[in-house]
Write a protein that holds these residues in place. Structure first.
Motif, short mmCIF file in Angstrom:
data_model
loop_
_atom_site.label_atom_id
_atom_site.label_comp_id
_atom_site.label_asym_id
_atom_site.label_seq_id
_atom_site.Cartn_x
_atom_site.Cartn_y
_atom_site.Cartn_z
N PHE A 190 0.96 -1.34 0.16
CA PHE A 190 0.09 -0.05 0.06
C PHE A 190 0.87 1.25 -0.16
O PHE A 190 0.79 2.27 -0.61
CB PHE A 190 -0.78 -0.09 1.29
CG PHE A 190 -2.11 1.04 1.09
CD1 PHE A 190 -3.16 0.63 0.49
CD2 PHE A 190 -1.93 2.20 1.70
CE1 PHE A 190 -4.32 1.44 0.25
CE2 PHE A 190 -2.98 3.18 1.57
CZ PHE A 190 -4.31 3.02 0.75
N GLY A 191 1.83 1.28 0.93
CA GLY A 191 2.79 2.52 0.83
C GLY A 191 2.06 3.96 1.57
O GLY A 191 1.25 3.51 2.47
N THR A 192 2.31 4.80 0.78
CA THR A 192 1.68 6.09 1.20
C THR A 192 0.25 6.38 0.64
O THR A 192 0.39 6.30 -0.39
CB THR A 192 2.75 7.37 0.88
OG1 THR A 192 4.03 6.91 1.29
CG2 THR A 192 2.44 8.62 1.60
N PRO A 193 -0.85 6.66 1.45
CA PRO A 193 -1.79 7.14 0.73
C PRO A 193 -1.82 8.36 -0.06
O PRO A 193 -0.91 9.13 0.07
CB PRO A 193 -2.80 7.35 2.06
CG PRO A 193 -1.94 7.44 3.08
CD PRO A 193 -0.64 7.00 2.80
N ASP A 194 -2.74 8.35 -1.12
CA ASP A 194 -2.80 9.56 -1.81
C ASP A 194 -3.76 10.72 -1.06
O ASP A 194 -3.70 11.69 -1.70
CB ASP A 194 -3.57 9.16 -3.18
CG ASP A 194 -2.85 8.25 -4.15
OD1 ASP A 194 -1.55 8.24 -4.13
OD2 ASP A 194 -3.40 7.26 -4.44
N PHE A 195 -4.64 9.91 -0.33
CA PHE A 195 -5.27 11.08 0.53
C PHE A 195 -5.66 10.45 1.82
O PHE A 195 -5.89 9.30 1.95
CB PHE A 195 -6.83 11.29 -0.35
CG PHE A 195 -7.65 12.32 0.04
CD1 PHE A 195 -7.28 13.93 -0.17
CD2 PHE A 195 -8.37 12.42 0.90
CE1 PHE A 195 -8.22 14.83 0.11
CE2 PHE A 195 -9.44 13.27 1.42
CZ PHE A 195 -9.02 14.61 0.91
N THR A 196 -5.74 11.26 2.96
CA THR A 196 -6.16 10.90 4.13
C THR A 196 -7.46 11.69 4.85
O THR A 196 -7.60 12.83 4.59
CB THR A 196 -5.03 10.99 5.11
OG1 THR A 196 -3.85 10.57 4.70
CG2 THR A 196 -5.20 10.64 6.56
N ILE A 197 -8.34 10.80 5.54
CA ILE A 197 -9.31 11.57 6.08
C ILE A 197 -9.08 11.32 7.65
O ILE A 197 -8.79 10.27 8.33
CB ILE A 197 -10.63 10.91 5.84
CG1 ILE A 197 -11.06 11.03 4.51
CG2 ILE A 197 -11.82 11.42 6.68
CD1 ILE A 197 -12.24 10.39 4.05
N TYR A 198 -9.26 12.49 8.34
CA TYR A 198 -9.10 12.46 9.91
C TYR A 198 -10.55 12.64 10.22
O TYR A 198 -11.19 13.90 10.24
CB TYR A 198 -8.15 13.50 10.49
CG TYR A 198 -6.66 13.53 10.11
CD1 TYR A 198 -5.87 12.69 10.56
CD2 TYR A 198 -6.42 14.07 8.77
CE1 TYR A 198 -4.67 12.54 10.38
CE2 TYR A 198 -4.79 13.79 8.45
CZ TYR A 198 -3.96 13.05 8.85
OH TYR A 198 -2.72 12.75 8.45
N ASN A 199 -11.23 11.50 10.78
CA ASN A 199 -12.62 11.81 11.23
C ASN A 199 -12.48 11.82 12.90
O ASN A 199 -12.52 10.62 13.49
CB ASN A 199 -13.52 10.57 10.79
CG ASN A 199 -14.85 11.00 11.14
OD1 ASN A 199 -15.07 11.68 12.00
ND2 ASN A 199 -15.68 10.05 10.55
N ALA A 200 -12.67 12.64 13.46
CA ALA A 200 -12.77 13.26 14.77
C ALA A 200 -14.07 13.87 15.09
O ALA A 200 -14.41 14.67 15.86
CB ALA A 200 -11.76 14.07 15.19
#
Ligand code: ADP
Ligand code: PEP
Ligand code: CA
Ligand code: MN
Length: 670
Positions: free
Chosen positions: A283-293
């Motif tokens: 998988f490596g590094t994601p293209d996009f990240t969601i932080y759901n707080a």
């Protein structure tokens, strides 16, 4: 079994009590068997099978088998891989640690993999600081000293256990689905969706009146990001999902979702594309990240904030932050917005549509706003389901963005929607439904939590899902409108210009609500049938749709899944069975052969007959007893369309006045 009831060989009494002597007339119990007796018993009873476990703890440790690695540790040349499993997991943890790092402190979070409560299983997880695993978790406020446990790509079963253990409102329903509550928000919050305006996005994106992109600056984004990351790191454990978007392998996007709730993790497990164990290793590094707080609010003193909810998108950082809403649909639709930005850059059209394919490979798209029937009508037992909500149309054909479906459950019935009904089973997330506390049977007619009750399930829960979820170029483009005014025909054939006009208008009508006194339906116009998710001006998507439809010879249709025989309040919603017949006739090509008549005001071509549909309902005027009321309502709706289109027309004229005039002429004439 050899034990036929008379033989009590299963019981063994310990020492010489009363039973053994039989003094009170109790039957004498044989505790020892003769060699002959043992020989006779081919099927041994429990006491004679060898006991593997030496202790209870050992017994429990035997219950769970360690997952075996799916890929041999070899590289592309079949040589033993220099990257060991331990090294790979270490890299993975490093990447997650980077995701969760504070931008203001030098020491990042200390993360370990695995559930802090499952100390007995410590040996199965890779741990950054091994000696700390299994020690009591100190709830220190100094985030540099405490550990954040990462629950990475858990399976549905594991997520069920996490949810039931710690998330109030999590229950297993009678059919095995996980019932959850999304908290105070039971729907999306479009007015709290912000996008960072920087030098690039200022020129690239659609801003201002009508645009869904509410601006925020980079600094405010970072404040909210830090707030979310701090919140997540303050928890004992967070969930991390690494998954994919888009079934077209050439344009696949890697997403990471960091969340605080098992509900959110399971929701995204179902909704995004699930990587194989092999794909996950690389998988490596994601293209996009969601932080759901989402459980934690934003700070109202922060610039730009207008409520305790903010859903923030930063395209440069490739990140999204969610504060103050736990409604899971924000994640799914947030990623859809991202695709509405990324895909057009690659000349790929992103579509807010359902999609299915016939046995002969004929593909249909179903555009429509929420509640118009994308999910219901794309889920068709006679056709292959490609997807229910979000697609891409590239030079390769169509591809689903997602790996699951998100169906409305209100008034769901087994008879009318059997495939959706049957998909609500183990693994499915059921949001905000009401169920019997004992039998756990769900009452789908109950609206006491919300009308927007939902089921999120993996697409393969629909028996005729087309996997991989890709197909050839569409043959039919169906625009769905739920017209609560009751004046749009159940179906009309559109010219290309009309298709553009209705696509850009994106009309549907909402019924004002079930409260008495409110009788007027409200017209909603949402450009491209998804204004809440588009990032560029609607005309950009429309131009791409026109070009693709022309190139591939697709036919446009407008289908009213709303009212007939009068507006909401006097008429009735068109029967789903009739709409299905209409859709069948579109798919089969039969409807292309019908005779058509042009309607007044909207200039729509309506067929004179469709198999299985009463002919008189095809022209709405026939179904209204109050003819004046019909005319008045028709003109009223025409006027609303015209008014809505003014702004769009003005914008389009600047770009291509000939095309703009052509599309405008395809709208209603009053
Ligand atoms: N004639 C009809 N056509 C389509 N859906 C209908 C019709 N009549 C009632 N419905 C109901 O309307 C809802 C449509 O919702 P859904 O398919 O989830 O829409 P979307 O996916 O576009 O948000 C479903 O609950 C469906 O049962
Ligand atoms: C999830 C959604 O999609 P739909 O209602 O179109 O199914 C939504 O709009 O939040
Ligand atoms: Ca929608
Ligand atoms: Mn839907």
């Amino acid at each position: 079994m050899a034990n036929d009831g008379k033989d009590n060989g299963e019981f063994s009494f310990v020492s010489g009590g009363e039973a053994e002597t039989g003094r009170r007339g109790l039957p004498k119990i044989h505790t020892e068997r003769t060699a002959a007796e043992t020989e006779r018993d081919i099927c041994h009873d429990d006491s004679t099978t060898p006991m593997r476990a030496r202790t209870l703890e050992h017994l429990h440790s035997l219950q769970k088998k360690r997952s075996t690695p799916t890929t041999p540790l070899t590289d592309a040349h079949g040589v033993f891989s220099p990257v060991s499993e331990a090294e790979r997991q270490k890299q993975q943890l490093k990447s997650i640690s980077a995701s969760l790092a504070s931008l203001t402190r030098e020491t990042g979070p200390k993360i370990v993999r695995g559930d802090p409560e499952k100390k007995a299983e410590a040996h199965t997880g890779t741990v950054l600081d091994h000696h700390h695993f299994g020690e009591p978790i100190l709830n220190l406020s100094d985030s540099a000293l405490k550990f954040t446990h990462i629950l990475y790509n858990l399976s549905p079963a594991e997520l069920y256990e996490q949810a039931i253990k710690v998330e109030k409102g999590s229950f297993i329903t009678a059919t095995g689905a996980l019932a959850t509550l999304s908290g105070a928000k039971t729907g999306r919050s479009p007015r709290d969706k912000r996008v960072v305006k920087d030098e690039t996005t200022e020129d690239e994106l659609w801003w201002g009146k009508g645009s869904p992109n509410i601006e925020m600056d980079e600094h405010t984004f970072l404040i909210n990001r830090e707030r979310a990351v701090d919140y997540l790191n303050s928890l004992d454990k967070v969930f991390v999902n690494d998954q994919f978007l888009n079934w077209d392998p050439e344009h696949r996007i890697k997403v990471r979702i960091v969340s605080a709730r098992a509900y959110h993790s399971l929701f995204m497990h179902n909704m995004c594309i699930r990587p194989t164990a092999e794909e996950l290793e690389d998988f490596g590094t994601p293209d996009f990240t969601i932080y759901n707080a989402g459980q934690f609010p934003c700070n109202r003193y922060t610039h730009y904030m207008t409520s305790s909810t903010s859903i923030d998108m930063n395209l440069a950082r490739k990140e999204m932050v969610i504060l103050g809403t736990q409604y899971a649909g924000e994640m799914k639709k947030g990623l859809f917005s991202l695709m509405h930005y990324l895909m057009p850059k690659r000349q790929i059209l992103s579509l807010h549509s359902g999609c299915n394919m016939g046995k002969n490979g004929d593909v249909a798209l179903f555009f429509g706003l929420s509640g118009t029937g994308k999910t219901t009508l794309s889920t068709d037992h006679n056709r292959y389901l490609i997807g229910d909500d979000e697609h891409c149309w590239s030079d390769n054909g169509v591809s689903n963005i997602e790996g699951g479906c998100y169906a409305k459950c209100i008034d769901l019935s087994r008879e009318k929607e059997p495939d959706i009904w049957n998909a609500i089973k183990f693994g499915t997330v059921l949001e905000n439904v009401v169920f019997d506390e004992h039998t756990r049977e769900v009452d789908y007619s109950e609206k006491s939590v919300t009308e927007n009750t939902r089921a999120a399930y993996p697409i393969e829960y629909i028996p005729n899902a087309k996997i991989p979820c890709v197909g050839p170029h569409p043959k039919n483009v169906i625009l769905l409108a739920c017209d609560a005014f009751g004046v749009l025909p159940p179906v009309s054939k559109l010219s290309l210009a009309q298709t553009m006009y209705h696509f850009i208008s994106g009309y549907t009508a909402l019924v004002a609500g079930t409260e008495d006194g409110v009788k007027e339906p409200t017209a909603t116009f949402s450009a491209c049938f998804g204004a809440a998710f588009i990032m560029l001006h609607p005309s950009r998507y429309a131009a791409m749709l026109a070009e693709k439809m022309k190139k591939h010879g697709a036919t446009g249709w407008l289908v009213n899944t709303g009212w007939s025989g009068g507006s909401y309040g006097s008429g009735n919603r068109i029967k789903l069975a009739y709409t299905r017949k209409i859709i069948d006739a579109i798919h089969s090509g039969a409807l292309l052969e019908a005779n058509y008549t042009k309607t007044e005001v909207f200039g729509l071509e309506i067929p004179d007959a469709i198999e299985g549909v009463p002919a008189e309902i095809l022209d709405p005027v026939n179904t209204w007893s109050n003819k004046d009321g019909h005319k008045e309502t028709l003109l009223k709706l025409g006027g609303l369309f015209k008014k809505n289109y003014e702004g769009i027309h003005a914008y389009q004229v600047q770009r291509d006045s000939k095309l703009a005039e052509e599309i405008l002429a395809a709208g209603p004439t009053l």
